[in-house]
Write an enzyme that holds these catalytic residues in place. Structure first.
Site, mmCIF file in Angstrom:
data_model
loop_
_atom_site.group_PDB
_atom_site.id
_atom_site.type_symbol
_atom_site.label_atom_id
_atom_site.label_comp_id
_atom_site.label_asym_id
_atom_site.label_seq_id
_atom_site.Cartn_x
_atom_site.Cartn_y
_atom_site.Cartn_z
ATOM 1 N N HIS A 35 0.864 -1.188 0.000
ATOM 2 C CA HIS A 35 0.000 0.000 0.000
ATOM 3 C C HIS A 35 0.901 1.239 0.000
ATOM 4 C CE1 HIS A 35 1.125 0.088 4.179
ATOM 5 N NE2 HIS A 35 0.553 -1.069 4.399
ATOM 6 N N HIS A 38 4.090 1.226 2.093
ATOM 7 C CA HIS A 38 5.246 0.547 1.484
ATOM 8 C C HIS A 38 5.822 1.401 0.350
ATOM 9 C CE1 HIS A 38 2.850 -3.018 2.963
ATOM 10 N NE2 HIS A 38 4.015 -3.241 3.524
ATOM 11 N N LYS A 156 5.437 2.382 11.761
ATOM 12 C CA LYS A 156 4.190 1.850 12.354
ATOM 13 C C LYS A 156 4.559 0.669 13.258
ATOM 14 C CE LYS A 156 1.071 -0.654 10.245
ATOM 15 N NZ LYS A 156 0.904 -1.793 11.190
ATOM 16 N N GLN A 160 9.342 -3.262 16.224
ATOM 17 C CA GLN A 160 10.121 -4.106 15.299
ATOM 18 C C GLN A 160 11.459 -3.433 14.957
ATOM 19 O OE1 GLN A 160 8.550 -6.559 11.886
ATOM 20 N NE2 GLN A 160 8.955 -4.700 10.760
HETATM 21 O O1 PAF Z 1 7.066 -5.560 8.851
HETATM 22 C C1 PAF Z 1 6.875 -6.561 8.131
HETATM 23 O O2 PAF Z 1 6.129 -6.542 7.150
HETATM 24 C C2 PAF Z 1 7.586 -7.860 8.493
HETATM 25 O O3 PAF Z 1 7.656 -8.044 9.865
HETATM 26 C C3 PAF Z 1 8.952 -7.995 7.840
HETATM 27 C C4 PAF Z 1 9.925 -6.953 8.353
HETATM 28 C C5 PAF Z 1 8.823 -7.882 6.334
HETATM 29 C C6 PAF Z 1 9.553 -9.365 8.157
HETATM 30 O O4 PAF Z 1 8.745 -10.403 7.675
#
Ligand code: PAF
Length: 291
Positions: A35, A38, A156, A160
């Site tokens: 989307h 990205h 977001k 992570q």
């Molecule tokens: O953020 C994401 O979409 C996922 O956690 C990633 C970093 C592509 C790893 O699969």
């Protein structure tokens, strides 16, 4: 020019020629269902590197819920169209869409264990056991396959990024992590592949999440951290169809929960909310203080 490759051998063959020509490589790891969020990461990578690799891979090892994995949207054809569109304005740049199978990424079960407390233990780490281990497994593999100069991640998934930073330090990957700001719908809802799973009615109420977070920045000016935290939780829970799983106001580096506004110079509120009858799990975050 854009190429789509499905194997590690093809990816490496493409990149070998680029490396020999001294070209810089940017990596945008994704799970597809691309989307505008990205697209903003890909745009930045295209602007900053000669070659951009966009991986499109729904990584099974980071899903602790099989149902969640099964219903995760898979839309490779549309993803490639979006990438072609983004690439259009970058006439001299190269884009490689890397869309491997599960067997290609995991020819053997990945038994590696990554542990970066407290970043991978709190919040998502507590509610989704094993999630960040799976993220580290796949991201480290993507780093080894691609050997990028820079890797781009959306804010977001704030937690992570903190975990991946720790992994990069720990594993000594010679690359730069580039966090990119959250992209929102016009009404404020943070863009997410999961938004596609919302019914029209759920989509309407989901906006209350970002509205409460934005309003809390103002509320925070005259209230304590604890009052603000409770206010966000109560405001969202008051909306029928929404249920807060957690709201934590944390230090932006360690991700440890704070008690007072003055406890840190980098203060971020991280939220997860269940939306709807067959709940879609939505996450978002807001900065109260940034350094
Ligand atoms: O953020 C994401 O979409 C996922 O956690 C990633 C970093 C592509 C790893 O699969």
């Amino acid at each position: 020019m854009m190429k789509v490759v499905h194997t590690v051998a093809d990816l490496k063959a493409e990149l070998k020629a680029q490396r020999l020509a001294n070209k810089s490589v940017g990596l945008v790891p994704t799970m597809g269902a691309l989307h505008a969020g990205h697209a903003s990461l890909v745009t930045r990578s295209l602007a900053e590197n000669d070659v951009t690799v966009v991986s499109i891979f729904v990584n099974p090892t980071q899903f602790n819920d099989k149902n969640d994995l099964a219903k995760y949207p898979r839309t490779l054809e549309n993803d490639c169209k979006l990438l072609e569109n983004v690439l259009e304005i970058f006439v001299k740049k190269e884009l490689i869409a890397f869309a491997p199978t599960v067997e290609e990424v995991y020819p053997e079960p990945d038994t590696r264990q990554f542990s970066y407390p407290p970043t991978d233990e709190v919040m998502e780490g507590g509610f989704r056991p094993g999630h960040f281990n799976g993220v580290c497994q796949v991201v480290s593999k993507l780093f080894m396959m691609t050997e990028p100069d820079r890797a781009y991640f959306g804010e977001k998934d704030f937690q992570q990024i903190a975990v991946i930073r720790r992994m990069v330090d720990d594993q000594k990957f010679p690359l730069q992590i580039c966090p990119c700001p959250i992209v929102r719908e016009e009404d404020g809802l943070a863009l997410s592949s999961r938004n596609a799973l919302l019914s029209p009615d759920e989509r309407k109420i989901a906006v209350s999440i970002s509205q409460a977070l934005f309003a809390s920045q103002h509320y925070a000016k005259s209230h304590t951290l604890k009052e603000t935290k409770q206010w966000v939780i109560d405001t969202i829970n008051a909306v029928e169809g929404l249920e807060v799983q957690y709201y934590e106001i944390v230090d932006g580096n360690s991700l440890l929960s704070l008690n007072e506004w003055d406890d840190s110079d980098y203060v971020v509120g991280c939220i997860t909310v269940f939306c709807g009858a067959i709940p879609v799990r939505l996450i978002d975050n807001i900065k109260y203080k940034s350094c």
